[in-house]
Write a protein that holds these residues in place. Structure first.
Motif, PDB file in Angstrom:
ATOM      1  N   GLN A  63      -0.657   1.276 -12.432  1.00  8.78           N
ATOM      2  CA  GLN A  63      -0.196   1.038 -13.796  1.00  8.78           C
ATOM      3  C   GLN A  63       0.985   1.937 -14.145  1.00  8.78           C
ATOM      4  O   GLN A  63       1.948   1.509 -14.790  1.00  8.78           O
ATOM      5  CB  GLN A  63      -1.329   1.282 -14.790  1.00  8.78           C
ATOM      6  N   GLU A  64       0.919   3.193 -13.735  1.00  6.81           N
ATOM      7  CA  GLU A  64       2.035   4.103 -13.985  1.00  6.81           C
ATOM      8  C   GLU A  64       3.292   3.614 -13.273  1.00  6.81           C
ATOM      9  O   GLU A  64       4.401   3.704 -13.805  1.00  6.81           O
ATOM     10  CB  GLU A  64       1.665   5.505 -13.513  1.00  6.81           C
ATOM     11  N   ARG A  65       3.106   3.086 -12.052  1.00  8.50           N
ATOM     12  CA  ARG A  65       4.252   2.557 -11.302  1.00  8.50           C
ATOM     13  C   ARG A  65       4.855   1.347 -12.001  1.00  8.50           C
ATOM     14  O   ARG A  65       6.086   1.210 -12.071  1.00  8.50           O
ATOM     15  CB  ARG A  65       3.781   2.172  -9.899  1.00  8.50           C
ATOM     16  N   VAL A  66       4.015   0.476 -12.531  1.00  8.13           N
ATOM     17  CA  VAL A  66       4.509  -0.696 -13.271  1.00  8.13           C
ATOM     18  C   VAL A  66       5.350  -0.258 -14.467  1.00  8.13           C
ATOM     19  O   VAL A  66       6.427  -0.806 -14.737  1.00  8.13           O
ATOM     20  CB  VAL A  66       3.331  -1.576 -13.727  1.00  8.13           C
ATOM     21  N   GLU A  68       6.999   2.561 -14.794  1.00  6.79           N
ATOM     22  CA  GLU A  68       8.262   3.102 -14.300  1.00  6.79           C
ATOM     23  C   GLU A  68       9.261   1.992 -13.993  1.00  6.79           C
ATOM     24  O   GLU A  68      10.444   2.073 -14.333  1.00  6.79           O
ATOM     25  CB  GLU A  68       8.010   3.927 -13.040  1.00  6.79           C
ATOM     26  N   LEU A  69       8.777   0.937 -13.344  1.00  9.57           N
ATOM     27  CA  LEU A  69       9.657  -0.175 -12.989  1.00  9.57           C
ATOM     28  C   LEU A  69      10.129  -0.931 -14.225  1.00  9.57           C
ATOM     29  O   LEU A  69      11.270  -1.398 -14.281  1.00  9.57           O
ATOM     30  CB  LEU A  69       8.934  -1.119 -12.026  1.00  9.57           C
ATOM     31  N   ARG A  70       9.243  -1.057 -15.237  1.00  7.85           N
ATOM     32  CA  ARG A  70       9.654  -1.719 -16.475  1.00  7.85           C
ATOM     33  C   ARG A  70      10.781  -0.944 -17.159  1.00  7.85           C
ATOM     34  O   ARG A  70      11.745  -1.508 -17.657  1.00  7.85           O
ATOM     35  CB  ARG A  70       8.455  -1.845 -17.410  1.00  7.85           C
ATOM     36  N   GLU A  71      10.654   0.385 -17.201  1.00  9.75           N
ATOM     37  CA  GLU A  71      11.691   1.203 -17.813  1.00  9.75           C
ATOM     38  C   GLU A  71      12.992   1.080 -17.033  1.00  9.75           C
ATOM     39  O   GLU A  71      14.074   0.989 -17.611  1.00  9.75           O
ATOM     40  CB  GLU A  71      11.238   2.660 -17.869  1.00  9.75           C
ATOM     41  N   THR A  79      19.601   2.388 -10.563  1.00  4.55           N
ATOM     42  CA  THR A  79      18.879   2.067  -9.347  1.00  4.55           C
ATOM     43  C   THR A  79      17.829   3.127  -9.086  1.00  4.55           C
ATOM     44  O   THR A  79      18.068   4.318  -9.320  1.00  4.55           O
ATOM     45  CB  THR A  79      19.841   1.991  -8.138  1.00  4.55           C
ATOM     46  N   GLU A  80      16.676   2.711  -8.581  1.00  6.68           N
ATOM     47  CA  GLU A  80      15.601   3.651  -8.308  1.00  6.68           C
ATOM     48  C   GLU A  80      16.067   4.704  -7.322  1.00  6.68           C
ATOM     49  O   GLU A  80      16.667   4.417  -6.298  1.00  6.68           O
ATOM     50  CB  GLU A  80      14.384   2.907  -7.755  1.00  6.68           C
ATOM     51  N   GLY A  81      15.788   5.988  -7.645  1.00  9.96           N
ATOM     52  CA  GLY A  81      16.150   7.082  -6.761  1.00  9.96           C
ATOM     53  C   GLY A  81      17.533   7.628  -6.989  1.00  9.96           C
ATOM     54  O   GLY A  81      17.922   8.645  -6.422  1.00  9.96           O
ATOM     55  N   VAL A  82      18.337   6.936  -7.815  1.00 17.59           N
ATOM     56  CA  VAL A  82      19.697   7.387  -8.104  1.00 17.59           C
ATOM     57  C   VAL A  82      19.782   7.785  -9.570  1.00 17.59           C
ATOM     58  O   VAL A  82      19.451   6.983 -10.442  1.00 17.59           O
ATOM     59  CB  VAL A  82      20.728   6.276  -7.809  1.00 17.59           C
ATOM     60  N   PRO A  83      20.191   9.032  -9.882  1.00 18.81           N
ATOM     61  CA  PRO A  83      20.284   9.443 -11.294  1.00 18.81           C
ATOM     62  C   PRO A  83      21.204   8.530 -12.076  1.00 18.81           C
ATOM     63  O   PRO A  83      22.266   8.130 -11.596  1.00 18.81           O
ATOM     64  CB  PRO A  83      20.850  10.869 -11.208  1.00 18.81           C
TER      65      PRO A  83
END
Length: 475
Positions: A63-66, A68-71, A79-83
């Motif tokens: 749920q926490e991962r979901v 994060e992806l929604r945000e 992009t994920e992993g890139v500031p």
């Protein structure tokens, strides 16, 4: 619902269990819950204990991962992993820690505790709250879900149901803390009680505001209406009759279109029920479930009448009350016939037709079935049988036993047509149970019975002109 006592050193034990996805983890939790039934805890040190913790941890992390992806999805160009420094962090109310915690509470409930319809009802309430810029409604909803959905709060109140006078002495520390969090929220929102044992907010799993859904009720209006869960005592929205668009040549001033924005409030009204049982029956281990079922049945029957015929004074405004005497009322002949029904359907404005449904009492529905089937008639019936509803000239025909039944009575309101999302039901989230330890008879002596007083607030009214009402003429 069984649970485990968290251990600081349990991470090594649970790593041996692996799940392909969140559905597999939830299935594991459901299997263990069914196996242990009403047990408060799964014995520590057992493999089942570690399996439960592993599955619960997996669901929480998923749920926490979901979230994060929604945000991340809401921030174009990141992009994920890139500031991401080109856009500010998403600080919408819906991205708050409180909201995420509330969503995890909802996800942890088994299907037999919280139906899909109830989950959708709560999610819709959050969607509406997140559209408000200040985030206050989102925080109130999230706190309500978190404190009343805590498993420790459910077990604490279950002990009060079984033994309202001394049940609190059996509380664990976790149950005491959960109950006090709910009490603090109850005081903050101004919900009080005066019973000998005090009043407490309904646990999430026993709350009529959540459990009364469109697929769990025989109330025809609730089945079709737009339903909102609110934390206040009145719903406020904006509606209009619509505006007009125009084709405009280049460099020519646009045509003025005036639109009136309306803010129709829908107030909620107190509904309550009084449930009495013998002292012996009240000691049943599932008395909380029985009280909940009785309260739901009573509220269902009460609402069925009010949402149809309610006066709007100390009760919801019924759909017939709102339409009777308005511009939406259409009169047929003294004896309504086939032509009246056809003209009535065509009187509904085109914008409301795609989602339109008919509603009538069974007696008038049977009368409609006979139209065109008289002796020597070559016409077919207006009604065609279907599932889940029969069809009247292609549109669903829903039964409502509260409506007028005899079309030969002058002024009888026999048929409604329209888009029922224009009837709004507002359910206040703060339902309460209050216990009375001794019920007395007319002579002032104990009856050997205990009572539960359950109350909450709900309201209903038409918020847009998306209906027509067919009434019998006078001549």
């Amino acid at each position: 619902m069984p649970r485990t006592r968290k251990r600081r050193d349990s991470s090594g034990d649970i790593d041996q269990f692996h799940f392909q996805d969140i559905h597999e983890a939830r299935a594991e939790l459901a299997e263990l819950a069914a196996r242990y039934g009403d047990a408060e805890e799964i014995p520590e040190g057992t493999q089942d204990h570690d399996r439960w913790e592993a599955a619960e941890t997996f669901v929480t992390r998923a749920q926490e991962r979901v979230e994060e992806l929604r945000e991340l999805a809401a921030r174009p160009g990141c992009t994920e992993g890139v500031p991401c420094r080109t856009r500010p962090r998403d600080n919408r109310p819906g991205s708050s820690r409180e909201y995420s915690a509330a969503m995890r509470v909802i996800e942890r409930h088994r299907a037999d505790e919280l139906s899909d319809a109830s989950r959708e009802k709560i999610t819709a309430a959050f969607d509406l709250a997140r559209s408000q810029p200040d985030g206050a409604e989102t925080r109130r909803l999230a706190e309500w879900v978190t404190v009343t959905g805590d498993p420790d709060y459910l077990t604490a109140t279950a002990k009060l149901f079984s033994d309202p006078e001394y049940g609190h002495r059996e509380w664990t520390r976790e149950e005491y803390e959960a109950f006090m969090r709910a009490k603090n929220y109850q005081r903050a929102v101004g919900v009080y009680g005066t019973g000998a044992a005090g009043a407490f907010l309904a646990p999430f799993q026993l709350n009529p505001a959540i459990l009364l859904t469109n697929d769990s009720t025989v109330n025809p209006i609730r089945q079709l209406a737009r339903v909102e869960v609110i934390t206040s005592t009145e719903w406020h929205g904006i509606t209009s009759a619509g505006t007009s668009a125009h084709w405009t040549p280049e460099l020519q001033e646009t045509t003025e279109s005036t639109v009136s924005l309306l803010q129709p409030p829908v107030p909620t009204h107190k509904r309550d029920t009084w449930i009495v049982s013998s002292i012996e029956a009240s000691q049943s281990t599932n008395i909380s479930q029985q009280v909940k079922d009785l309260a739901l049945d009573a509220f269902n029957r009460l609402e069925s009448t009010a949402f149809t015929l309610g006066s709007g004074t100390n009760e919801p405004t019924g759909i017939i009350t709102a339409l009777d005497g308005s511009a939406s009322q259409v009169f047929g002949g003294a004896s309504i016939d086939r032509a009246d029904v056809i003209a009535f359907q065509e009187s509904l404005a085109p914008r409301w037709r795609p989602a339109a449904k008919f509603m009538a009492a069974l007696e008038f529905i049977n009368e409609l079935r006979e139209f065109g089937l008289m002796a020597n008639s070559v016409e077919t019936s207006l009604v065609v049988e279907g599932t889940p509803y029969p069809k009247l000239r292609g549109w669903d025909l829903v039964e409502n036993s509260e409506m007028d039944k005899d079309s030969s009575v002058p002024g009888a309101n026999v048929l409604v047509v329209g888009d029922f999302s224009n009837y709004l039901i507002a359910d206040s989230s703060n339902s309460v149970y209050e216990f009375v330890p001794h019920v007395f008879g007319s002579n002032g002596r104990p009856l050997g019975a205990r009572g539960w007083y359950s109350f909450g607030r709900t309201g209903g009214d038409v918020i847009a002109p998306g209906f027509k009402l067919l009434s019998a003429g006078t001549s």
